[in-house]
Design a protein around this motif. Structure first.
Motif, PDB file in Angstrom:
ATOM      1  N   ARG A 138      -5.542  15.372  -4.743  1.00  0.00           N
ATOM      2  CA  ARG A 138      -4.724  15.589  -5.931  1.00  0.00           C
ATOM      3  C   ARG A 138      -4.908  14.467  -6.943  1.00  0.00           C
ATOM      4  O   ARG A 138      -4.709  14.675  -8.139  1.00  0.00           O
ATOM      5  CB  ARG A 138      -3.251  15.694  -5.543  1.00  0.00           C
ATOM      6  CG  ARG A 138      -2.925  16.884  -4.656  1.00  0.00           C
ATOM      7  CD  ARG A 138      -1.435  17.051  -4.487  1.00  0.00           C
ATOM      8  NE  ARG A 138      -1.131  18.029  -3.460  1.00  0.00           N
ATOM      9  CZ  ARG A 138      -0.673  17.738  -2.260  1.00  0.00           C
ATOM     10  NH1 ARG A 138      -0.449  16.474  -1.934  1.00  0.00           N
ATOM     11  NH2 ARG A 138      -0.432  18.685  -1.376  1.00  0.00           N
ATOM     12  N   LEU A 139      -5.261  13.292  -6.467  1.00  0.00           N
ATOM     13  CA  LEU A 139      -5.467  12.167  -7.366  1.00  0.00           C
ATOM     14  C   LEU A 139      -6.899  12.088  -7.874  1.00  0.00           C
ATOM     15  O   LEU A 139      -7.267  11.132  -8.561  1.00  0.00           O
ATOM     16  CB  LEU A 139      -5.105  10.853  -6.653  1.00  0.00           C
ATOM     17  CG  LEU A 139      -3.651  10.725  -6.187  1.00  0.00           C
ATOM     18  CD1 LEU A 139      -3.447   9.403  -5.464  1.00  0.00           C
ATOM     19  CD2 LEU A 139      -2.682  10.845  -7.353  1.00  0.00           C
ATOM     20  N   GLY A 140      -7.711  13.081  -7.527  1.00  0.00           N
ATOM     21  CA  GLY A 140      -9.088  13.093  -7.986  1.00  0.00           C
ATOM     22  C   GLY A 140      -9.995  12.184  -7.194  1.00  0.00           C
ATOM     23  O   GLY A 140     -11.086  11.827  -7.663  1.00  0.00           O
ATOM     24  N   LEU A 141      -9.584  11.802  -5.967  1.00  0.00           N
ATOM     25  CA  LEU A 141     -10.376  10.905  -5.136  1.00  0.00           C
ATOM     26  C   LEU A 141     -11.022  11.689  -3.999  1.00  0.00           C
ATOM     27  O   LEU A 141     -10.517  12.742  -3.585  1.00  0.00           O
ATOM     28  CB  LEU A 141      -9.495   9.794  -4.560  1.00  0.00           C
ATOM     29  CG  LEU A 141      -8.740   8.931  -5.588  1.00  0.00           C
ATOM     30  CD1 LEU A 141      -7.767   8.013  -4.873  1.00  0.00           C
ATOM     31  CD2 LEU A 141      -9.718   8.119  -6.437  1.00  0.00           C
ATOM     32  N   ALA A 142     -12.069  11.153  -3.476  1.00  0.00           N
ATOM     33  CA  ALA A 142     -12.707  11.754  -2.307  1.00  0.00           C
ATOM     34  C   ALA A 142     -11.856  11.453  -1.074  1.00  0.00           C
ATOM     35  O   ALA A 142     -11.195  10.411  -0.995  1.00  0.00           O
ATOM     36  CB  ALA A 142     -14.114  11.191  -2.129  1.00  0.00           C
ATOM     37  N   PRO A 143     -11.846  12.349  -0.093  1.00  0.00           N
ATOM     38  CA  PRO A 143     -11.078  12.080   1.131  1.00  0.00           C
ATOM     39  C   PRO A 143     -11.523  10.778   1.784  1.00  0.00           C
ATOM     40  O   PRO A 143     -12.720  10.470   1.864  1.00  0.00           O
ATOM     41  CB  PRO A 143     -11.376  13.301   2.017  1.00  0.00           C
ATOM     42  CG  PRO A 143     -11.773  14.373   1.052  1.00  0.00           C
ATOM     43  CD  PRO A 143     -12.464  13.683  -0.079  1.00  0.00           C
ATOM     44  N   ASN A 144     -10.549  10.000   2.224  1.00  0.00           N
ATOM     45  CA  ASN A 144     -10.773   8.711   2.889  1.00  0.00           C
ATOM     46  C   ASN A 144     -11.471   7.709   1.974  1.00  0.00           C
ATOM     47  O   ASN A 144     -12.103   6.756   2.446  1.00  0.00           O
ATOM     48  CB  ASN A 144     -11.597   8.885   4.175  1.00  0.00           C
ATOM     49  CG  ASN A 144     -10.935   9.838   5.158  1.00  0.00           C
ATOM     50  OD1 ASN A 144      -9.719   9.804   5.332  1.00  0.00           O
ATOM     51  ND2 ASN A 144     -11.727  10.695   5.779  1.00  0.00           N
TER      52      ASN A 144
END
Length: 899
Positions: free
Chosen positions: A437-443
């Motif tokens: 949701r924050l536009g980041l990749a998982p982990n």
């Protein structure tokens, strides 16, 4: 019939068969060896056989459910046993001993031959009492169990006596000693053992079978009891043999020692067995009672119910009689949402499963079912179903899952995320989906350093300062706002709050918080700020002055144009009452209008254009035109007004009004100049008639003629003079240039006066004028002179076009009708050639005329302005049959005002 009762019936039938064999074969047929089953010295007496046979028949009747018949049958063995015991203890004889088979009994030189011995009589008595107890009442539960125990106790005693009788018969045969009183008969012992066993089997319950089939057998008790059972019965007989060899006691005494020794041994063994069994049975009873109120179901392997506890009755509503024999899952409409597919199973489920089942009343219950398969030697295996009501737990779990789902949906809908930061290790844990949701990749962010690397450097320092202040104040929570740097180069803004946790030394150990993406909101806020700046720039440059007032009448905004309009600076008037901008004598009216709006919510009070008077800072008054709007913000009301100084416009309108009045006067003069010749011809007629009437009257006076005739001529001359004067008066009134006078006027009189004025001198044109006046349209609210000017213009135009028409087609029709309560419509129609389309489109433009000869072209333009000034409309159209029609509306006077 249950299996245990069938077994008891078989044992009772075997006892009856045994008695019949020895009675018929031994006594009736004279087979002596059959009387004692090989022990010829110890036969069973006829009455003893009869007693056991009748007793057996009673047991069979009771086991088959005929309890009343059994009680009646058992009267006979009671009488036989009672009579025998009474005779033995009383030492007398009733003479009944030899009633049966007297000849055969002579072979036995004994005093009590034929009569049951004490052992047999006691056994018959005990078994009869046990039978009565077994068929007593319709009891259940603990009461039924106690009756069964009593019956078993009596039967156990009879069992001991039966075994004793058999042992006495055997040992007496071996020692060749006998006594008619105490020795027992082997058939009697066998029948006593059979009936005692039948009684015990009859009254034993499921707990007893479970007790007997337990895997853990008390071998120490059996090991201790076995010597007693095997060797102790031999001791009295050996003692008898020893006493006989020593010749120490009389035969009767030795017989009594043997009998009572065996009775004591049997009693001890029986007492030990009964006490131990009673103890075990008591425990089992308590356990069974406890189990009865638990929710336990016993089913066969195909799912049919064999036992239905009271707990199941309370849980599901079906009684044991209704449930027994039915398939459990079909009865309860069971379903397992996790494992089972559509339809009901034909077998039990796994060891533990959660089911949703239906009660008798149709409601559903969620249960946890634990099953265990129990093997039973020689019998069909059973499945024990232990059921626990977990409806509350299931509802709580369902509510928890629903709450978690709602929380997940809400977090997803609001783009929320949850995170936890372990300060000591630096590890950051995110709730599922937060990083996406924050536009980041998982982990992508798993610790503090990776977080720092993706945050704007200046924001990192601000966050650290915020955390430091929170730790210094030991605040429970703190808020934050920072920007993430995306790999694509874009920036994503986030904000949230965290709950801080401290250790005993007030050191921050971890934080748990929520975070949400506010990039779009940040963009909207920036756009809003840009629009606000743009709007403010527009408002600062717009020529109209803007004033924003709240519902309390306080000025909230004052634009630069407003400063120039009133001469005040914004800082001097913001926060002050708006009446500062209004003259003293106008304030009460404005405050009243604003109060009416707040009470009624009438937006027209501020949405329409309105004129007002403003007061300059130097005290000078000036006219204003204002428009406004209203908006509700946070439960309050704000009024936005735009004001414009209309001093110059009013001066221009006043000059224009004067010019219009002058032009209208010129128009009337022009019209009268065109009518002058016709009017002169019309005046010539009454003046000539007057001269003729006066000349005739003068001649009659000189001739002293008839006075009445002279008076008539003078009257007629006077009428003609008044007619000429009326024509001149109408012309002067029409030509006058005075103030506008609006009032209630007669519509019919106004129409006829205007028509007569126009038609003066037009008689040579042979124009037919007709009227069609609505009786309901009587009074108008207007300036009569101005309305007549409109009618004169319309009639003059009609007469002008009719001059070239054939004489037979020259007509003008004047009509009126009431449109509604507010307006009356007047129409003037002619039969001329009509109006050209090119002229019709610009008919009301100044200096555009329909006349072919010279004309100013201002008549219709002035007429339309007059009608619109009265609030009406003026329209023209061509008639389908030829000619033109002009219609105009004027205000009507209501009936209430007429009254």
């Amino acid at each position: 019939m249950p299996a245990r009762r069938r077994l008891a019936a078989y044992l009772a039938a075997a006892a009856a068969l045994c008695g019949l064999v020895e009675l018929i074969g031994g006594w009736s047929l004279g087979l002596r060896w059959l009387r004692g089953f090989g022990v010829e010295g110890h036969p069973i007496w006829p009455w003893t056989s009869v007693g056991y046979i009748v007793l057996s028949l009673g047991y069979l009747a009771g086991l088959l459910g005929h309890k009343r018949l059994a009680r009646r049958i058992w009267i006979a063995p009671l009488v036989i046993a009672g009579a025998s015991i009474a005779q033995i203890l009383g030492g007398f004889s009733l003479g009944t001993d030899t009633l049966l088979f007297a000849d055969a009994l002579r072979d036995y030189p004994l005093d009590a031959a034929g009569r049951p011995t004490l052992n047999s009589a006691a056994s018959i008595l005990l078994l009869t009492c046990a039978g009565y107890v077994s068929v007593s009442g319709k009891l259940r539960g603990a009461d039924r169990f106690l009756l069964g125990e009593h019956a078993n106790l009596l039967a156990s005693a009879s069992l001991g006596l039966g075994i004793l009788a058999a042992l006495l018969a055997i040992f007496s045969s071996l020692s060749q000693q006998s006594s008619g009183l105490f020795t027992g008969a082997l058939p009697a012992g066998i029948m006593a053992v059979l009936l005692s066993t039948a009684c015990i089997v009859w009254n034993v319950d499921f707990g007893r079978h479970r007790l007997l089939s337990r895997r853990h057998v008390d071998w120490r008790a059996i090991a201790g009891l076995l010597p007693v059972v095997l060797f102790f019965p031999v001791v009295p007989s050996l003692l008898e043999v020893a006493l006989t060899d020593a010749d120490l006691m009389s035969p009767l005494a030795r017989e009594m020692i043997v009998v009572f020794g065996n009775i004591a041994i049997v009693a001890v063994v029986t007492y030990w067995a009964v006490v131990r069994l009673a103890h075990e049975q008591a425990l089992l009873t308590d356990f069974n009672e406890a189990l009865e109120f638990t929710t336990i179901v016993l089913v066969t392997e195909d799912g049919r119910i064999s036992h239905w506890s009271r707990g199941c009755e309370q849980l599901y509503g079906w009684s044991a009689a209704e449930a027994r024999g039915k398939r459990k899952y079909e009865l309860l409409r069971s379903r397992c949402e996790q494992d089972w597919q559509t339809g009901l199973p034909r077998r039990t489920g796994p060891d533990v499963q959660q089911l949703v089942e239906q009660r008798r009343d149709g409601s559903e219950v969620t249960v946890l079912e634990r099953t265990r398969r129990v093997e039973r030697p020689g019998r069909e295996p059973l499945v024990i179903c232990n059921i626990s009501d977990v409806s509350c737990e299931a509802e709580a779990m369902a509510a928890l899952r629903a709450s978690e789902d709602r929380l997940a949906i809400a977090m997803s809908a609001h783009e929320l995320g949850i995170f936890e930061w372990d300060v000591q290790t630096g590890a950051i844990t995110w709730s599922p989906g937060t990083e996406q949701r924050l536009g980041l990749a998982p982990n992508a962010i798993g610790d503090f350093e990776s977080w720092r690397a993706q945050v704007e450097p200046e924001d990192v320092q601000q966050i650290l300062d915020t955390i430091a202040r929170a730790v210094a104040d030991r605040a429970e929570r703190f808020t934050f706002r920072y920007r993430f740097l995306q790999q694509s180069g874009t920036v994503r803004a986030v904000e949230g709050s965290s709950r801080a946790f401290y250790d005993a030394q007030d050191n921050l150990v971890r934080t748990v918080g929520v975070i949400m993406d506010v990039s779009e909101r940040e963009e909207r806020e920036m756009a809003l700020r840009a629009r606000e700046a743009q709007l403010r720039s527009v408002l600062e440059t717009v020529p109209d002055g803007m004033v924003v007032v709240d519902e309390m009448g306080k000025i909230r905004e004052f634009s630069a144009a407003a400063e120039a309009l009133w001469g005040y600076r914004a800082g001097d008037v913001v926060g002050r009452d708006y009446t500062l901008l209004i003259p003293q004598d106008q304030r009460e009216r404005v405050m009243t209008s604003l109060g009416e709006f707040l009470r009624a919510g009438d937006s027209d009070l501020v949405s329409r254009a309105a004129t007002a008077v403003g007061e300059h800072a130097d005290g000078r008054r000036f006219p204003l035109e204002g428009r406004g709007g209203v908006m509700r913000v946070d439960g309050g009301v704000l009024f936005t007004f735009f004001f414009r100084d209309i001093s110059e416009r009013l001066a221009a309108e006043e000059r224009l009004s004067d010019l219009n009045a002058e032009l209208a006067h010129v128009s009337r003069q022009s019209a009268m100049s065109e009518l002058a010749a016709d009017i002169a011809h019309e005046l010539n007629q009454p003046l000539s008639a007057t001269a003729n009437f006066l000349s005739a009257a003068r001649i009659l006076i000189e001739q002293q003629g008839d006075a009445d005739r002279i008076s008539e001529l003078l009257r007629m001359a006077n009428e003609q003079i008044q007619r000429a004067g009326e024509i001149i008066r109408r012309m002067r009134a029409f030509m006058s240039k005075g103030e506008v006078e609006i009032g209630a006027e007669s519509l019919e009189q106004t129409l006829r006066d205007a028509a007569e004025l126009v038609l003066v001198g037009t008689g040579q044109f042979d124009i037919d004028v007709t009227y069609s006046l609505d009786p309901a349209a009587r009074l108008i609210f207007a300036d009569r002179i101005q309305i007549q000017q409109v009618l004169v213009n319309l009639l003059r135009n009609a007469i002008d076009v009719l001059r070239n028409s054939p004489t037979s087609e020259r007509s003008i029709h004047i009509a009126s009708r009431k449109l509604n309560e507010q307006f009356i419509e007047v129409s003037v129609s002619d039969t001329g050639p009509g109006i050209k389309d090119t002229v019709l489109k610009q008919l009301y433009t100044r200096f555009v005329t329909t006349k072919q000869n010279a004309g100013m072209g201002i008549g219709l333009s002035i007429s339309r302005r007059i009608i619109e000034a009265h609030g009406g409309t003026l329209e023209a159209e061509n008639r389908p049959e030829g000619g033109a029609t002009f219609r105009f509306t004027v205000p009507a006077v209501r009936e209430l005002e007429e009254a």
